[in-house]
Design an enzyme around this catalytic site. Structure first.
Site, PDB file in Angstrom:
ATOM      1  N   GLU A 266       0.790 -22.668 -39.934  1.00  0.00           N
ATOM      2  CA  GLU A 266       1.225 -22.074 -41.204  1.00  0.00           C
ATOM      3  C   GLU A 266       2.005 -20.778 -40.988  1.00  0.00           C
ATOM      4  O   GLU A 266       2.829 -20.405 -41.818  1.00  0.00           O
ATOM      5  CB  GLU A 266       0.011 -21.798 -42.116  1.00  0.00           C
ATOM      6  CG  GLU A 266      -0.519 -23.044 -42.787  1.00  0.00           C
ATOM      7  CD  GLU A 266      -1.530 -22.741 -43.890  1.00  0.00           C
ATOM      8  OE1 GLU A 266      -2.110 -21.649 -43.895  1.00  0.00           O
ATOM      9  OE2 GLU A 266      -1.739 -23.616 -44.746  1.00  0.00           O
ATOM     10  N   HIS A 287      -9.370 -38.404 -20.719  1.00  0.00           N
ATOM     11  CA  HIS A 287      -9.348 -39.855 -20.517  1.00  0.00           C
ATOM     12  C   HIS A 287      -8.522 -40.565 -21.586  1.00  0.00           C
ATOM     13  O   HIS A 287      -8.622 -41.778 -21.759  1.00  0.00           O
ATOM     14  CB  HIS A 287     -10.783 -40.387 -20.479  1.00  0.00           C
ATOM     15  CG  HIS A 287     -11.580 -39.763 -19.380  1.00  0.00           C
ATOM     16  ND1 HIS A 287     -11.840 -40.404 -18.184  1.00  0.00           N
ATOM     17  CD2 HIS A 287     -12.120 -38.520 -19.273  1.00  0.00           C
ATOM     18  CE1 HIS A 287     -12.535 -39.597 -17.397  1.00  0.00           C
ATOM     19  NE2 HIS A 287     -12.709 -38.436 -18.037  1.00  0.00           N
ATOM     20  N   LYS A 387       1.181 -28.824 -52.900  1.00  0.00           N
ATOM     21  CA  LYS A 387       0.246 -28.431 -53.970  1.00  0.00           C
ATOM     22  C   LYS A 387       0.921 -28.603 -55.339  1.00  0.00           C
ATOM     23  O   LYS A 387       0.315 -29.108 -56.278  1.00  0.00           O
ATOM     24  CB  LYS A 387      -0.181 -26.966 -53.799  1.00  0.00           C
ATOM     25  CG  LYS A 387      -1.234 -26.722 -52.726  1.00  0.00           C
ATOM     26  CD  LYS A 387      -1.708 -25.258 -52.805  1.00  0.00           C
ATOM     27  CE  LYS A 387      -2.778 -24.938 -51.787  1.00  0.00           C
ATOM     28  NZ  LYS A 387      -3.233 -23.538 -51.835  1.00  0.00           N
TER      29      LYS A 387
HETATM   30  O1  PA5 Z   1      -3.737 -19.793 -45.264  1.00  0.00           O
HETATM   31  C1  PA5 Z   1      -3.564 -20.048 -46.437  1.00  0.00           C
HETATM   32  O2  PA5 Z   1      -3.135 -19.196 -47.239  1.00  0.00           O
HETATM   33  C2  PA5 Z   1      -3.869 -21.432 -47.008  1.00  0.00           C
HETATM   34  O3  PA5 Z   1      -4.325 -22.289 -46.021  1.00  0.00           O
HETATM   35  C3  PA5 Z   1      -4.920 -21.320 -48.116  1.00  0.00           C
HETATM   36  O4  PA5 Z   1      -6.037 -20.664 -47.604  1.00  0.00           O
HETATM   37  C4  PA5 Z   1      -5.342 -22.692 -48.646  1.00  0.00           C
HETATM   38  O5  PA5 Z   1      -4.220 -23.412 -49.090  1.00  0.00           O
HETATM   39  C5  PA5 Z   1      -6.339 -22.526 -49.792  1.00  0.00           C
HETATM   40  O6  PA5 Z   1      -5.785 -21.737 -50.811  1.00  0.00           O
HETATM   41  P1  PA5 Z   1      -6.711 -21.043 -51.884  1.00  0.00           P
HETATM   42  O7  PA5 Z   1      -7.581 -20.050 -51.181  1.00  0.00           O
HETATM   43  O8  PA5 Z   1      -5.771 -20.400 -52.844  1.00  0.00           O
HETATM   44  O9  PA5 Z   1      -7.524 -22.138 -52.531  1.00  0.00           O
END
Ligand code: PA5
Length: 395
Positions: A266, A287, A387
């Protein structure tokens, strides 16, 4: 204690002039991080928040035998990964923590609700936005059960909301119903939120969270190594080593590699750039994927997480941990001979402090790496695309 070797088994791939180019950017990059409005994770959590966490844990322990943590991505991976690394493999007698909200499997949900209906439990819903569908669907289903089981007054002691300090539907709900709540600070994004109540609250049920804080603070001494790690990865990326394989030799580190995958994917995976993080659990995967790594397409480098301290289980004239590490060293030599660069992170043992130290190191190196790639390390616009699409199609 955590230490690093990014040189021995990358030597034939890394040239001093390449390193020098990136080292020249170091001050600018550190300044960019220091002036970022999303670098709240470089500071420590306040004593008041730690105190609040301890008090709420106590309250939940008095009325429940289990805590269901609902969240996804950066809102659950840190605490699950750490919980897995610290709990015993067998006969786990710790306070029961169930992680939910990462699947929409109705079979899973039916079985979870069936299990929960007969026990006293509390829920900690963790979502910075408060709008993530997996989280809200799971929360609503479990809340329905809580409402059936407990009176409105009792309910207040069974729901704990961790979300944005001022906005979003979960903050509104916490305020309207006076539910217990924690803030995820504005200047900390999901995957960088380890040292916030999002992770420390569930962990405080079974572990000394002050030790995580201590270790996290110790991680700050690794700034130079975090930059060197980011630079080494960058140089390898420009040699077409576009995949990083995180290798672990303790099965309980499997979810930690999932945390690493999220952190790097990310942070870097934007603008058609980034290193694809994958992981292998050894010796099992030697393996299977081992064949590809040794002789397949040379698109990969590896980062080995090596636990150095033994627990001294004797095996013939040796001890088993030592044998595990001899295998690790041998695998590195074999893969390097097959032109796979290998980086090593030594962790003395897995405990609250070393884990805190390691997490800060990885946070820092991921952020540096994002800047080296020329992308914003703290956004995840690609995740938002899916999303939004789900939102449209479910409404
Ligand atoms: O790192 C991030 O920002 C994302 O992975 C969010 O944590 C994830 O999409 C969950 O989002 P939220 O905390 O708004 O539910």
């Amino acid at each position: 204690m955590v230490s690093f070797d990014f040189n021995t088994y990358t030597n034939k791939f890394i040239y001093e002039q390449d390193k020098a180019k990136y080292l020249a950017q170091k001050t600018t990059i550190i300044n960019a991080l220091n002036t970022s409005d999303m670098a709240g994770w470089t500071k420590l959590i306040s004593a008041d928040t730690l105190d609040h966490i301890t008090k709420v844990v106590q309250k939940v322990k008095e009325n429940s035998t289990c805590l269901v943590v609902i969240g996804i991505g950066g809102s659950f991976l840190g605490s699950l990964a750490v919980n897995d690394m610290l709990k015993p493999y067998f006969k786990d007698q710790s306070f029961e923590i169930i992680y939910a909200g990462t699947t929409l499997s109705s079979k899973y949900m039916t079985e979870l609700l069936n299990y929960l209906k007969d026990i006293d439990f509390s829920v900690n819903v963790v979502s910075k936005s408060g709008t993530t569908r997996e989280t809200t669907i799971t929360y609503n289903l479990i809340k329905k059960l809580l409402v059936e089981k407990y009176s409105p007054t009792e309910l207040k002691n069974h729901i704990i909301i961790t979300t944005d300090s001022t906005k979003g539907p979960l903050r509104e709900e916490a305020t309207a119903y006076q539910y217990e709540s924690f803030n995820i600070p504005d200047d900390i994004g999901g995957r960088y939120s380890f040292l916030t109540p999002a992770h420390l609250f569930p962990l405080a049920f079974n572990y000394d969270i002050l030790k995580f804080v201590k270790g996290y603070e110790q991680g700050k001494k690794h700034l130079d190594m975090a930059y060197e790690y980011a630079v080494t990865r960058q140089i390898l990326y420009h040699q077409n080593k576009v995949v990083e394989n995180f290798c672990v030799y303790e099965p309980n580190m499997s979810y930690f590699t999932e945390w690493l995958k999220q952190l790097f994917a990310e942070t870097e995976g934007k603008d058609n750039k980034g290193i694809l993080p994958i992981s292998t659990i050894h010796t099992r995967d030697l393996h299977s994927l081992g064949q590809f790594i040794q002789e397949g397409h040379k698109i990969m480098f590896e980062t080995f997480l090596k636990i150095t301290k033994s627990n001294y289980l004797k095996y013939q004239q040796n001890d088993l941990h030592n044998i595990n590490n001899i295998v690790l060293d041998s695998v590195i030599k074999a893969h390097y001979s097959g032109n796979v660069p290998c980086l090593i992170i030594n962790i003395e043992e897995l405990n609250e402090e070393t884990i805190g130290e390691l997490i800060y190191f990885f946070h820092l190196s991921a952020a540096f790496s994002g800047y080296l790639f020329g992308v914003n390390p703290f956004t995840q616009p690609g995740v938002e695309v899916y999303k939004n699409e789900v939102r449209k199609n479910l409404e």
